[in-house]
Design a protein around this motif. Sequence first.
Motif: not given
Length: 201
Positions: A176, A179-180, A13-14, A93, A172-173, A115
């Motif tokens: 994220k 994070e991106r 996803s990143n 990741g 965690h979601e 994270p």
Amino acid sequence: MLKIAVLISGGGSNLKALIDAAADPDFPAEIACVGSDTDAPGLDHARSAGIPTFVVRPRDSATREEWGAVLAAAIQEHHVGTGPDRGLVVSAGLMRILPPGFVRTFSPHLINTHPALLPEYPGAHAVRDALAAGAARTGVTVHVIDEGVDTGPVLRQAAVDVLPGETEADLHERIKQLERPLLVETVRDIALGRLALPGAA
């Protein structure tokens, strides 16, 4: 134009966020290659975008250092980590600790996302550890990889409040989601010279 190599182990996803950002002609970095330690589903993002990919499996090497050397050579074949414009290696990741020899080859031109708000909660279970500690706030860090575990210089951070009763998966979601864009912003600012890599020549 900053050349970057991206390393993944999972869904990517990143990586997808970086690919989408790099599709803009004004983005100052180009993804030269994407590598993995396994047949990661995220490699399909790179293949769909026409970006060269490679897989270097640890089980195919006698030692971790040998695996790291093979991985480094695969990256350097795409002209990242060589010459005066060294480019940038992004661990986005990759679920393995990189061997010291690999780190010495690329660091500080080697970054990672984690994270948590380092130095809090280093290691593989950062979200779980934050919840177990009863943390009211956590987040995400982009940092330089050194030879320790999540001990390299912090480049950027973004924080998120921990919600009452939140599960590890839900937290965690939400991390994220921060994070991106934080990774994209960090890569952009390194490419533009707005963010210096500590110790870079």
